[in-house]
Structure formats: C-alpha cells, structure tokens
Enzyme design. Sequence first.
Site, PDB file in Angstrom:
ATOM      1  CG  HIS A   1      -6.041  -3.113   4.264  1.00  0.00           C
ATOM      2  ND1 HIS A   1      -5.256  -2.087   4.010  1.00  0.00           N
ATOM      3  CD2 HIS A   1      -6.090  -3.187   5.769  1.00  0.00           C
ATOM      4  CE1 HIS A   1      -4.775  -1.296   5.018  1.00  0.00           C
ATOM      5  NE2 HIS A   1      -5.277  -1.851   6.011  1.00  0.00           N
TER       6      HIS A   1
ATOM      7  NE  ARG B   1      -0.847  -0.825   4.720  1.00  0.00           N
ATOM      8  CZ  ARG B   1      -1.205  -0.373   5.918  1.00  0.00           C
ATOM      9  NH1 ARG B   1      -2.090   0.638   6.248  1.00  0.00           N
ATOM     10  NH2 ARG B   1      -0.677  -0.927   7.088  1.00  0.00           N
TER      11      ARG B   1
ATOM     12  CD  GLU C   1     -17.302   2.769   1.598  1.00  0.00           C
ATOM     13  OE1 GLU C   1     -18.536   2.459   1.804  1.00  0.00           O
ATOM     14  OE2 GLU C   1     -16.800   2.768   2.663  1.00  0.00           O
TER      15      GLU C   1
ATOM     16  CB  SER D   1      -5.713   2.774   5.995  1.00  0.00           C
ATOM     17  OG  SER D   1      -6.281   2.429   7.321  1.00  0.00           O
TER      18      SER D   1
END
Lengths: 281, 311
Positions: free
Chosen positions: B106, B7, B55, B34
Amino acid sequence: MNNINELNQIATQVRRDILRMVHANNSGHPGGSLGCTEFFTALYFNILNHNKNFDMDGINEDIFFLSNGHISPVYYSVLARCGYFKISELSTFRKLNSRLQGHPTTHEGLEGIRISTGSLGQGLSVAIGSAITKKLNNDESLVYSLHGDGELQEGQIWEALMYASGNKIDNIISTIDYNKKQIDGDIDDVLPLGNLKEKLISFGWQVLEERKGNKISNVIEILNQAKKMTKKGKPIAIILHTEMGNGVDFMMGTHKWHGVAPNDEQLKIALEQNPETLGDY
Amino acid sequence: MEIKDTRSGFGDGLTELGRKNKNILALCADLTGSLKMNDFKNENPDRFFQVGIAEANMMGIAAGMTIGGKIPFTGTFANFSTSRVYDQIRQSIAYSNKNVKICASHAGVTLGEDGATHQVLEDIGMMKMLPNMIVINPCDYNQTKLATIAIAEHIGPVYLRFGRPKVPNFTSLEQNFEIGKGIKINDGNHVTIIATGHLVWESIKASKKLKELNISSDIINIHTIKPLDEEIIINSIKKTKCVVTAEEHMINGGLGDSVAQLLSRKIPTPLEMVGVNDTFGESGTPMQLLEKYGLNDKAIVNAVKKVISRK
C-alpha cells in the site's frame, strides 16, 4: 561457578573498571553501571551457560540482551573480565576507532554484543524474537534481558510485554533495574510507573522481586528461582531493587551520577573505596 | 494484458519461499489479508507470527529472530513499515545489520480512498538513507514475486516496497531479476526514462505516445533504488543526453533524487523528475490520484518534452 567471595572481588574490580573508563574520557554513565555491577557479575560468572568464543547465533547457549544500553561500562567490563575480548581494550571506551562505542553495538564486531541498544525501549522485543528462535530451533537454553526502570516509560516495552505473555514466551527472564531514578530526577517526579509489580502481573508475567539487588548472593538466588519458573507458559520478570552509584559513597542516593564522570579527585576517592582485586586494565 | 496486484506477488513469493526454506518466518501487524500472507500462514502456522497492532514490537522481534539463523519477513502497510518505526529499524535492524526483510504494501497514492494518513510518499527516502539497507520497489506482480524470492538470498536488511491496486502484469517470470541491476525494457535514442514501481508501466505507455511524436525512449526499469545501478543509467545517458525519472514517491528523497546525485557527480545531464512535489496525498481512486498528482503517462510525456528542449 565462582564462590561469593570471588564474585565480590570481581565486582569490586568491575566497579574500578567502570570508574576508570568513564573518567578517562570524561563521559559515560557510571550511576546505573555501578548499580548493576552485582547483577552483571552474578549473571556472567554464575548464571549464564555461555560460550566465550563468541558466535552471533548463540545456539545452545544462554543469551543476554542489555536494553538500557547506556550502562555499557559495566557490560564491557564484565565481558572483558569473562574473556570475550582483551581487558586492555577497555581503555578505548568511547574513543575514536574503538569497538567500545558509547552505547553497545554489533557494528564494530565486539564479541559478546548481539544487538545495538541505546535508543531505549527496544531490547525486550529483540529478546522475545531471540527467545522465539530458540523455541523454533528446539534450543533449550534461555534468553535474559535487562531494562532500566525509566526505560519502561517507552511504549514499545508494553507492546512487548503484552506480546510475550499472549504468546507464552516462557524461555525469557527479564530483569528491571529498579533504582527509581532517571536523568531528570526521581521516576516518581518525572513520570511515575505506579505499582510496577501489579502492572507486570496484569500484563500476564510472572513477577519476582528482590529488594537487595546489590547483594550478589541474593541476585544469584533470585535468578536461580526465575530459572526454575521458565518453560511453564509465562514470561518471567524480576524487579531488582538497586542503588544507583552503588559502591561509591558520594554517588549513592542521588540521580546526579547517571551520566556524569568523576573528576581526578573524585576518582581517587572512589577507587580508594574499591581497592584493586584482579588488576587494573 | 493480465491485471494483478503487486502485493499478491509478495504473498505468492513468500509462500513459495516458505516451502523451500524452513528458516523463513513471517510476521504481520494485523493486516494478514491485505498483505496476502494467508497462504504462508495456513501452510506454516508455526512460522507465522501475528503481532497485533504493534509495529515497533514487530521490528524488534524480527531483529531478535535473526539471532539463531532465521530470516524474518515483516508485513504491514508501507507507512507503518517505515515512518512509524523508523528508530526501531535504524537501531535494531540497520545499525545492528540484522537479516530482516521489511515488506511494505500500500505504498504511495494508489492506496487510494484511505487518504493521506496511509499514503506514505517518503518511505524510499527514509529507507535509502539508512546504511546497510537495500531498497527495492518492483513494478508488477511477477517482478514483486521474484524480488521477494531474491531478497531471501541476500544477507542483510532489505526494504521491499509494493502496492495495493491491480496493475498490468507485463514483465516475465523468466526475467533476470538481480538486486541492484536495472532492466532495460525499451531501446531509444532521444531520452532516458528511469522509472520504478507502478510508474514503469506508465513509462511504457508514455513511450508509445512519444513514438507518435518521433521521440524514441530508452526505458530503464530500476527496481532497486539502493544500491543504484549506475552503469545502466550512465550508458543510456551517454546515448540520449537527457533523463526523466518517474516514481510514485516524493521527489525529495526518492529515485529522482538519487539519479540527480549520480548525474551531478559523474555526468551532468538535463533531468526532469516525475513524482509528488512536496505535498500530501488525499482520498480518491488510484487512477484519479495518479492523474491529479501528475504520476502518469501524460506527466511523463510532458516531462520528456521539457527535458528534450533543455538539451
């Protein structure tokens, strides 16, 4: 900038197009299309600053998104009557290999369409994205969108409403086709919207309401009023009261023509009520 | 060996893109830290869009932003980048063929302790089924950075999948990263191992163990799952005559599934698939989960032994 008489003639022809397109393949959505005929006619023939030589990016022109894609017949008719593509192509609506799909799509390269819609609730987010890009590009033109009232039952709409006011998206005018009906019946029986105006206001939008949404002069007036309210820090919504099936007496006052095509006899009666003005396709 | 998360490769690639190309925009759904998008955000506050925990709206906004020439990169966890918003991606991005880059962190069980609600193992399958969609799953920091930069040049929707944990950064920034072109990272004769994402490193580890058993492996780092590099796979199989696929994803619908289709159509060959077998994940450390769900070098070695016995 056509005068009202000319616009009414266009609207009558658009209604004929809608009826004939839906009848020709015995499928499609005449009710909402007829109810929004005056809105589309006013928008495309009077309000929008748009370029008929279609360019996807729409730089320095007003952009319109149809979120409730099932009323594609009115959209296609008005785009064709404006000159985006040939009027004769309306005869291909919903047929195999047509660019005029059941619901509007960019996939077949039809001029005038900038996003695929049909699965409801997505168009407002897209319109907001487009409005943001206009701001980034220092493009002063506006973004317009149309939504069904039943469509407001989709959660994504409320995410988008929240985003637009929270981020001062003030170059967008979103109209709600408020005919109070959806496929299964009256909205109040299916899933009530409650006090829509208060809800939109509490979500941070400036809200206008027009009770005569099937009168072209009123539609033009309310849209012009909305235009003057842009660029002042808030998004603008118009609750446009319309009559589903407007212009065809037996289609009005009921939800039953939402997605049903007229038969031969019904078409004949409906067309008699809407005499040819600009010439059929 | 340097240890780095994929990431961060995305975050650094995005920052680099932001400096070079003013049309690059970034959107995030309340996971900026994140997703490692803070540098881009700080350098380009006007081109970063915090959409909140919404989202579906993010995908729609990204689709709309492309109209007028912008290149939006969306960032959230892989689960919320795909299954949560599948219809929005399908209609507003894939069917509409919008130039949106869906960047998903993730992915897989290595998300770890958060458990199965967040460990998407179906995303590659969902995304590869969408017409117009490119699906990329890079293996380490460097490759993720290069992939992030490369997808900005591709016109059309892309799904870029990467992960949470720090893993060996073993590929070079000088590698020739090309969308749709696999990279051969080891030459061998007895088996072809086709791996993607975190399982590429596990394949390298497996090949060392296999060498002790006198088994030499052709290893293909297949960062792009769609379009699949059929040529590199077929050329290898002609030599080795058997295949193992390895991915941190459900076997149903994943890389192994794509390779199986290719083999069946063009070059029937014994195949074993290392992946998650029709089950959800659970809480645990990334390493514990890779072990429990059979997603490591040990599982690859066992699969190789099995597939060789079927030749």
